[in-house]
Design a protein around this motif. Structure first.
Motif, mmCIF file in Angstrom:
data_model
loop_
_atom_site.group_PDB
_atom_site.id
_atom_site.type_symbol
_atom_site.label_atom_id
_atom_site.label_comp_id
_atom_site.label_asym_id
_atom_site.label_seq_id
_atom_site.Cartn_x
_atom_site.Cartn_y
_atom_site.Cartn_z
ATOM 1 N N ALA A 16 -1.856 -13.837 -1.075
ATOM 2 C CA ALA A 16 -1.804 -12.890 0.042
ATOM 3 C C ALA A 16 -2.672 -13.300 1.217
ATOM 4 O O ALA A 16 -2.489 -12.817 2.323
ATOM 5 C CB ALA A 16 -2.225 -11.495 -0.440
ATOM 6 N N GLY A 17 -3.636 -14.201 0.999
ATOM 7 C CA GLY A 17 -4.559 -14.549 2.061
ATOM 8 C C GLY A 17 -5.783 -13.643 2.042
ATOM 9 O O GLY A 17 -5.810 -12.600 1.377
ATOM 10 N N GLU A 18 -6.800 -14.074 2.761
ATOM 11 C CA GLU A 18 -8.018 -13.288 2.818
ATOM 12 C C GLU A 18 -7.776 -11.959 3.526
ATOM 13 O O GLU A 18 -7.012 -11.886 4.495
ATOM 14 C CB GLU A 18 -9.117 -14.067 3.550
ATOM 15 N N ALA A 19 -8.387 -10.923 3.031
ATOM 16 C CA ALA A 19 -8.259 -9.596 3.644
ATOM 17 C C ALA A 19 -8.932 -9.580 5.011
ATOM 18 O O ALA A 19 -9.995 -10.176 5.193
ATOM 19 C CB ALA A 19 -8.890 -8.548 2.735
ATOM 20 N N GLN A 20 -8.292 -8.928 5.957
ATOM 21 C CA GLN A 20 -8.820 -8.824 7.310
ATOM 22 C C GLN A 20 -8.826 -7.364 7.730
ATOM 23 O O GLN A 20 -7.897 -6.613 7.395
ATOM 24 C CB GLN A 20 -7.981 -9.636 8.295
ATOM 25 N N PRO A 21 -9.845 -6.953 8.473
ATOM 26 C CA PRO A 21 -9.872 -5.554 8.937
ATOM 27 C C PRO A 21 -8.762 -5.309 9.955
ATOM 28 O O PRO A 21 -8.459 -6.169 10.794
ATOM 29 C CB PRO A 21 -11.262 -5.421 9.570
ATOM 30 N N ILE A 22 -8.147 -4.144 9.879
ATOM 31 C CA ILE A 22 -7.058 -3.795 10.787
ATOM 32 C C ILE A 22 -7.036 -2.290 10.966
ATOM 33 O O ILE A 22 -7.311 -1.529 10.019
ATOM 34 C CB ILE A 22 -5.705 -4.300 10.247
ATOM 35 N N SER A 23 -6.735 -1.840 12.183
ATOM 36 C CA SER A 23 -6.668 -0.398 12.438
ATOM 37 C C SER A 23 -5.292 0.123 12.050
ATOM 38 O O SER A 23 -4.333 -0.644 11.853
ATOM 39 C CB SER A 23 -6.944 -0.116 13.917
ATOM 40 N N LEU A 24 -5.186 1.429 11.945
ATOM 41 C CA LEU A 24 -3.906 2.036 11.587
ATOM 42 C C LEU A 24 -2.848 1.759 12.663
ATOM 43 O O LEU A 24 -1.687 1.473 12.349
ATOM 44 C CB LEU A 24 -4.076 3.537 11.381
ATOM 45 N N GLY A 25 -3.247 1.805 13.942
ATOM 46 C CA GLY A 25 -2.307 1.529 15.018
ATOM 47 C C GLY A 25 -1.769 0.108 14.953
ATOM 48 O O GLY A 25 -0.562 -0.123 15.112
ATOM 49 N N GLN A 26 -2.663 -0.866 14.722
ATOM 50 C CA GLN A 26 -2.226 -2.255 14.606
ATOM 51 C C GLN A 26 -1.310 -2.443 13.402
ATOM 52 O O GLN A 26 -0.328 -3.191 13.464
ATOM 53 C CB GLN A 26 -3.448 -3.171 14.491
ATOM 54 N N LEU A 27 -1.615 -1.762 12.314
ATOM 55 C CA LEU A 27 -0.795 -1.865 11.111
ATOM 56 C C LEU A 27 0.603 -1.312 11.361
ATOM 57 O O LEU A 27 1.608 -1.888 10.916
ATOM 58 C CB LEU A 27 -1.468 -1.116 9.961
ATOM 59 N N LEU A 28 0.697 -0.201 12.105
ATOM 60 C CA LEU A 28 2.001 0.379 12.414
ATOM 61 C C LEU A 28 2.816 -0.557 13.304
ATOM 62 O O LEU A 28 4.015 -0.739 13.094
ATOM 63 C CB LEU A 28 1.822 1.734 13.092
ATOM 64 N N GLN A 29 2.187 -1.147 14.304
ATOM 65 C CA GLN A 29 2.891 -2.084 15.182
ATOM 66 C C GLN A 29 3.419 -3.285 14.401
ATOM 67 O O GLN A 29 4.557 -3.733 14.603
ATOM 68 C CB GLN A 29 1.968 -2.556 16.295
ATOM 69 N N MET A 174 6.974 4.332 9.224
ATOM 70 C CA MET A 174 5.659 4.829 9.624
ATOM 71 C C MET A 174 5.059 5.729 8.547
ATOM 72 O O MET A 174 3.856 5.652 8.256
ATOM 73 C CB MET A 174 5.768 5.573 10.952
ATOM 74 N N GLU A 175 5.897 6.583 7.938
ATOM 75 C CA GLU A 175 5.392 7.449 6.873
ATOM 76 C C GLU A 175 4.878 6.622 5.699
ATOM 77 O O GLU A 175 3.818 6.925 5.132
ATOM 78 C CB GLU A 175 6.494 8.397 6.411
ATOM 79 N N ALA A 176 5.630 5.574 5.330
ATOM 80 C CA ALA A 176 5.209 4.736 4.203
ATOM 81 C C ALA A 176 3.905 4.007 4.519
ATOM 82 O O ALA A 176 3.005 3.923 3.664
ATOM 83 C CB ALA A 176 6.319 3.732 3.857
ATOM 84 N N VAL A 177 3.802 3.488 5.761
ATOM 85 C CA VAL A 177 2.588 2.758 6.141
ATOM 86 C C VAL A 177 1.383 3.697 6.185
ATOM 87 O O VAL A 177 0.304 3.370 5.665
ATOM 88 C CB VAL A 177 2.793 2.069 7.500
ATOM 89 N N ILE A 178 1.570 4.872 6.799
ATOM 90 C CA ILE A 178 0.450 5.822 6.898
ATOM 91 C C ILE A 178 0.019 6.293 5.517
ATOM 92 O O ILE A 178 -1.183 6.378 5.211
ATOM 93 C CB ILE A 178 0.859 7.019 7.784
ATOM 94 N N SER A 179 0.998 6.599 4.651
ATOM 95 C CA SER A 179 0.669 7.045 3.297
ATOM 96 C C SER A 179 -0.079 5.958 2.535
ATOM 97 O O SER A 179 -1.103 6.227 1.882
ATOM 98 C CB SER A 179 1.952 7.430 2.558
ATOM 99 N N SER A 180 0.397 4.718 2.635
ATOM 100 C CA SER A 180 -0.278 3.615 1.936
ATOM 101 C C SER A 180 -1.665 3.364 2.524
ATOM 102 O O SER A 180 -2.612 3.047 1.786
ATOM 103 C CB SER A 180 0.581 2.345 2.038
ATOM 104 N N TYR A 181 -1.767 3.531 3.847
ATOM 105 C CA TYR A 181 -3.064 3.308 4.494
ATOM 106 C C TYR A 181 -4.105 4.296 3.971
ATOM 107 O O TYR A 181 -5.213 3.906 3.589
ATOM 108 C CB TYR A 181 -2.901 3.440 6.007
ATOM 109 N N TRP A 182 -3.738 5.566 3.929
ATOM 110 C CA TRP A 182 -4.703 6.564 3.474
ATOM 111 C C TRP A 182 -4.923 6.482 1.964
ATOM 112 O O TRP A 182 -6.008 6.825 1.482
ATOM 113 C CB TRP A 182 -4.258 7.965 3.878
ATOM 114 N N ASP A 183 -3.932 6.024 1.203
ATOM 115 C CA ASP A 183 -4.161 5.767 -0.222
ATOM 116 C C ASP A 183 -5.208 4.670 -0.397
ATOM 117 O O ASP A 183 -6.074 4.755 -1.282
ATOM 118 C CB ASP A 183 -2.855 5.340 -0.899
ATOM 119 N N LEU A 184 -5.129 3.639 0.462
ATOM 120 C CA LEU A 184 -6.121 2.570 0.411
ATOM 121 C C LEU A 184 -7.501 3.089 0.798
ATOM 122 O O LEU A 184 -8.509 2.746 0.165
ATOM 123 C CB LEU A 184 -5.694 1.438 1.337
ATOM 124 N N VAL A 185 -7.544 3.917 1.861
ATOM 125 C CA VAL A 185 -8.829 4.502 2.260
ATOM 126 C C VAL A 185 -9.416 5.338 1.133
ATOM 127 O O VAL A 185 -10.619 5.251 0.826
ATOM 128 C CB VAL A 185 -8.654 5.356 3.526
#
Length: 225
Positions: A16-29, A174-185
């Motif tokens: 997968a590569g090294e983890a990098q910090p990313i904001s929710l907005g960047q992840l959605l784009q 967007m719903e899937a990304v946001i849900s996964s994002y907050w699950d990760l948080v």
């Protein structure tokens, strides 16, 4: 098992590569740009718009032209003759919003003939120009502006359906990304709480061991801690 877990983690990072910090907005784009469903929906919209554009050909004038020419030479009963004929025809037509057709027809014909009998030469030339116009209007089937614009309306509905499908795909993505994002948080917070609890337990064990060494706590308390 500990070494196997570390190996699995290394394999996962290598894949997968090294983890990098990313904001929710960047992840959605990023998700919107790379979503196959959204790309397919975009293609469907482009195809529908191209089909609508094809129907606009009914507003155009259709031009047709044809040129003909012939030349004949012969000899009959001592008479030598030559005949030439040239012609040009053209039509300009267009469909009407009522379902009919308007047509303007143009034609020009030229004929030249020549005959020789000894010293006698006879020639003739003729020009024939024609301009006609016509309007053909069906009275029953195929008549009316509703049928004239039917294909464009039908394809507009197909285009609107593709637009709605793209919006739905975007919402689902967007719903899937946001849900996964907050699950990760949430998972990160749970890991942090677990580490904090473990650190607290380590500190309590350290204090208990120091107390037992100084005689302030019983040795029996260490296994419990």
């Amino acid at each position: 098992s500990g070494s196997a877990s570390l190996a699995d983690d290394a394999d996962l990072i290598a894949w997968a590569g090294e983890a990098q910090p990313i904001s929710l907005g960047q992840l959605l784009q990023l998700a919107v740009r790379q979503s196959p469903a959204l790309q397919n929906a975009k293609i469907d919209i482009a195809v529908a718009e191209a089909q609508i554009t094809e129907t606009w050909a009914r507003h155009d004038w259709l031009v047709q032209a044809q040129a003909t020419g012939s030349e004949q030479h012969g000899f009959f009963s001592g008479i030598r003759y030559t005949s030439r004929s040239y012609g040009v025809t053209g039509d300009v037509s267009r469909m009407l919003p009522t379902g009919g057709t308007i047509d303007l027809h143009l034609s020009s014909q030229y004929q030249h003939s020549e005959s020789n009998l000894g010293t006698m030469v006879s020639t003739s030339e003729d020009w024939l120009d024609t301009i006609t116009g016509s309007i053909t209007q069906p009275l029953f089937k195929g008549r009316g502006s509703d049928l004239y614009n039917a294909n464009e309306r039908k394809l507009s509905i197909v285009r609107d359906s593709a637009v709605l499908a793209r919006r739905l795909s975007a919402i689902n993505t967007m719903e899937a990304v946001i849900s996964s994002y907050w699950d990760l948080v949430l998972a990160e917070r749970q890991v942090a709480l677990t580490r904090a609890s473990l650190d607290l337990a380590h500190e309590r064990l350290r204090v208990t061991e120091i107390g037992a060494q100084g005689g302030k706590a019983a040795q029996a308390e260490i296994p419990a801690v």
